[in-house]
Design a protein around this motif. Structure first.
Motif, PDB file in Angstrom:
ATOM      1  N   ASP A  77       3.069  13.140 -15.637  1.00 43.43           N
ATOM      2  CA  ASP A  77       3.055  12.552 -16.978  1.00 43.43           C
ATOM      3  C   ASP A  77       2.017  11.426 -17.029  1.00 43.43           C
ATOM      4  OD1 ASP A  77       4.167  10.041 -16.183  1.00 43.43           O
ATOM      5  OD2 ASP A  77       6.184  10.826 -16.343  1.00 43.43           O
ATOM      6  N   LEU A  78       1.842  10.843 -18.198  1.00 43.19           N
ATOM      7  CA  LEU A  78       0.789   9.852 -18.391  1.00 43.19           C
ATOM      8  C   LEU A  78       1.002   8.619 -17.516  1.00 43.19           C
ATOM      9  CD1 LEU A  78      -1.704   8.816 -19.811  1.00 43.19           C
ATOM     10  CD2 LEU A  78      -0.274   8.140 -21.753  1.00 43.19           C
ATOM     11  N   LYS A 110      -8.580  14.050 -15.717  1.00 42.03           N
ATOM     12  CA  LYS A 110      -7.248  14.453 -16.163  1.00 42.03           C
ATOM     13  C   LYS A 110      -6.563  13.312 -16.900  1.00 42.03           C
ATOM     14  CE  LYS A 110      -3.606  17.144 -16.297  1.00 42.03           C
ATOM     15  NZ  LYS A 110      -3.587  18.351 -17.160  1.00 42.03           N
ATOM     16  N   GLU A 113      -8.237  12.876 -20.370  1.00 39.35           N
ATOM     17  CA  GLU A 113      -7.832  13.958 -21.270  1.00 39.35           C
ATOM     18  C   GLU A 113      -6.418  13.725 -21.796  1.00 39.35           C
ATOM     19  OE1 GLU A 113      -6.829  18.765 -21.077  1.00 39.35           O
ATOM     20  OE2 GLU A 113      -7.390  17.662 -19.270  1.00 39.35           O
ATOM     21  N   THR A 114      -5.527  13.281 -20.918  1.00 41.48           N
ATOM     22  CA  THR A 114      -4.141  13.022 -21.322  1.00 41.48           C
ATOM     23  C   THR A 114      -4.068  11.869 -22.314  1.00 41.48           C
ATOM     24  OG1 THR A 114      -3.403  13.799 -19.142  1.00 41.48           O
ATOM     25  CG2 THR A 114      -1.821  12.571 -20.452  1.00 41.48           C
ATOM     26  N   LYS A 117      -5.169  13.061 -25.743  1.00 40.60           N
ATOM     27  CA  LYS A 117      -4.116  13.833 -26.394  1.00 40.60           C
ATOM     28  C   LYS A 117      -3.041  12.917 -26.956  1.00 40.60           C
ATOM     29  CE  LYS A 117      -4.484  18.200 -23.852  1.00 40.60           C
ATOM     30  NZ  LYS A 117      -3.802  19.145 -22.933  1.00 40.60           N
ATOM     31  N   GLN A 118      -2.734  11.874 -26.226  1.00 39.22           N
ATOM     32  CA  GLN A 118      -1.742  10.925 -26.736  1.00 39.22           C
ATOM     33  C   GLN A 118      -2.262  10.243 -27.998  1.00 39.22           C
ATOM     34  OE1 GLN A 118      -1.254   7.147 -24.769  1.00 39.22           O
ATOM     35  NE2 GLN A 118       0.991   7.285 -24.878  1.00 39.22           N
ATOM     36  N   ARG A 121      -1.864  12.265 -30.867  1.00 35.79           N
ATOM     37  CA  ARG A 121      -0.457  12.639 -31.050  1.00 35.79           C
ATOM     38  C   ARG A 121      -0.215  14.110 -30.737  1.00 35.79           C
ATOM     39  NH1 ARG A 121       2.367   8.747 -35.178  1.00 35.79           N
ATOM     40  NH2 ARG A 121       0.888   7.043 -35.222  1.00 35.79           N
ATOM     41  N   GLU A 122      -0.937  14.600 -29.766  1.00 31.64           N
ATOM     42  CA  GLU A 122      -0.803  15.995 -29.359  1.00 31.64           C
ATOM     43  C   GLU A 122      -0.134  16.123 -27.983  1.00 31.64           C
ATOM     44  OE1 GLU A 122      -4.754  17.495 -29.357  1.00 31.64           O
ATOM     45  OE2 GLU A 122      -4.986  17.431 -31.544  1.00 31.64           O
ATOM     46  N   LEU A 123       0.216  15.005 -27.388  1.00 37.49           N
ATOM     47  CA  LEU A 123       0.790  15.041 -26.047  1.00 37.49           C
ATOM     48  C   LEU A 123       2.295  15.246 -26.128  1.00 37.49           C
ATOM     49  CD1 LEU A 123      -0.048  14.673 -23.047  1.00 37.49           C
ATOM     50  CD2 LEU A 123       0.634  12.273 -23.274  1.00 37.49           C
ATOM     51  N   LEU A 127       5.186  14.866 -21.199  1.00 40.91           N
ATOM     52  CA  LEU A 127       3.985  14.418 -20.501  1.00 40.91           C
ATOM     53  C   LEU A 127       3.636  12.978 -20.835  1.00 40.91           C
ATOM     54  CD1 LEU A 127       1.649  17.562 -20.643  1.00 40.91           C
ATOM     55  CD2 LEU A 127       2.999  16.677 -18.719  1.00 40.91           C
ATOM     56  N   GLN A 128       4.328  12.412 -21.821  1.00 36.55           N
ATOM     57  CA  GLN A 128       4.207  10.975 -22.036  1.00 36.55           C
ATOM     58  C   GLN A 128       5.063  10.241 -21.004  1.00 36.55           C
ATOM     59  OE1 GLN A 128       4.599   9.695 -26.169  1.00 36.55           O
ATOM     60  NE2 GLN A 128       4.118  11.765 -26.847  1.00 36.55           N
TER      61      GLN A 128
END
Length: 202
Positions: A77-78, A110, A113-114, A117-118, A121-123, A127-128
């Protein structure tokens, strides 16, 4: 009055048993949550790098095959990704072909990219922050809350059988209704002489 006191004595153990069962259930849930979190930490070996015995020195000496396989960061996760990135050394030992450095840049890519996405608001929520962490914290808080309630309830239950003493205290304050035959016997030591002396002074 005697019958009422007996009823109170019977309720106390029942409440105590229910409270103990509630604490046991909450404690079991906390243990299960801890096991689930420990399983994640065991399976995601990249997280072991955060607690490496020699910090960056240990990581710098790892073989590139271990970095790309045993310690790969897929599925973190993030928060976990940030923790792993923060502990990586800026350079590696025995990295003539730059493979270890490329692995490090892959971790950074990585992470970036994460984060993007956060921001979009696509994470996914998992994965948060992986749910095992929240489940463990919630279970521990609930177990502590139940234990606190049980301690408070046990204190009340212990006071219950001595209700005659408590009633007599009320009788001392408010009159003869609370104490009955127990009023004088349960009065705190020295209370009667003090009140008498107060009357004499008055």
């Amino acid at each position: 009055l005697g019958g009422g006191g007996g009823g109170g004595d019977q309720v106390g153990p029942l409440n105590g048993a229910a409270s103990a069962a509630s604490v046991a259930s909450a404690s079991a849930a906390a243990v299960q949550a801890a096991e689930a979190l420990a399983k994640r930490l065991w399976q995601r070996k990249a997280l072991w790098l955060v607690r490496a015995p020699d910090g960056g020195g240990f990581i710098a000496r790892l073989h590139v095959v271990d970095l790309t396989n045993k310690y790969q960061v897929h599925g973190l996760d993030l928060v976990e990704l940030r923790a792993v990135w923060a502990c990586l050394p800026s350079a590696f030992d025995n990295d003539g072909d730059g493979a270890k450095a490329r692995w490090r840049l892959g971790v950074l890519a990585k992470l970036e990219e994460t984060v993007r996405k956060q921001e979009r608001r696509e994470l996914p929520a998992g994965l948060q922050r992986h749910p095992a962490y929240r489940a463990y914290l919630d279970a521990c808080r609930e177990a502590a809350r139940k234990a606190g309630e049980s301690s408070g309830g046990a204190g009340s239950a212990r006071a219950g059988p001595g209700g005659a003493g408590g009633g007599s205290t009320g009788g001392d304050a408010g009159g003869d209704d609370g104490g009955g035959p127990h009023g004088g016997g349960s009065r705190p030591p020295g209370s009667a002489p003090n009140s008498d002396r107060g009357s004499e002074r008055a």
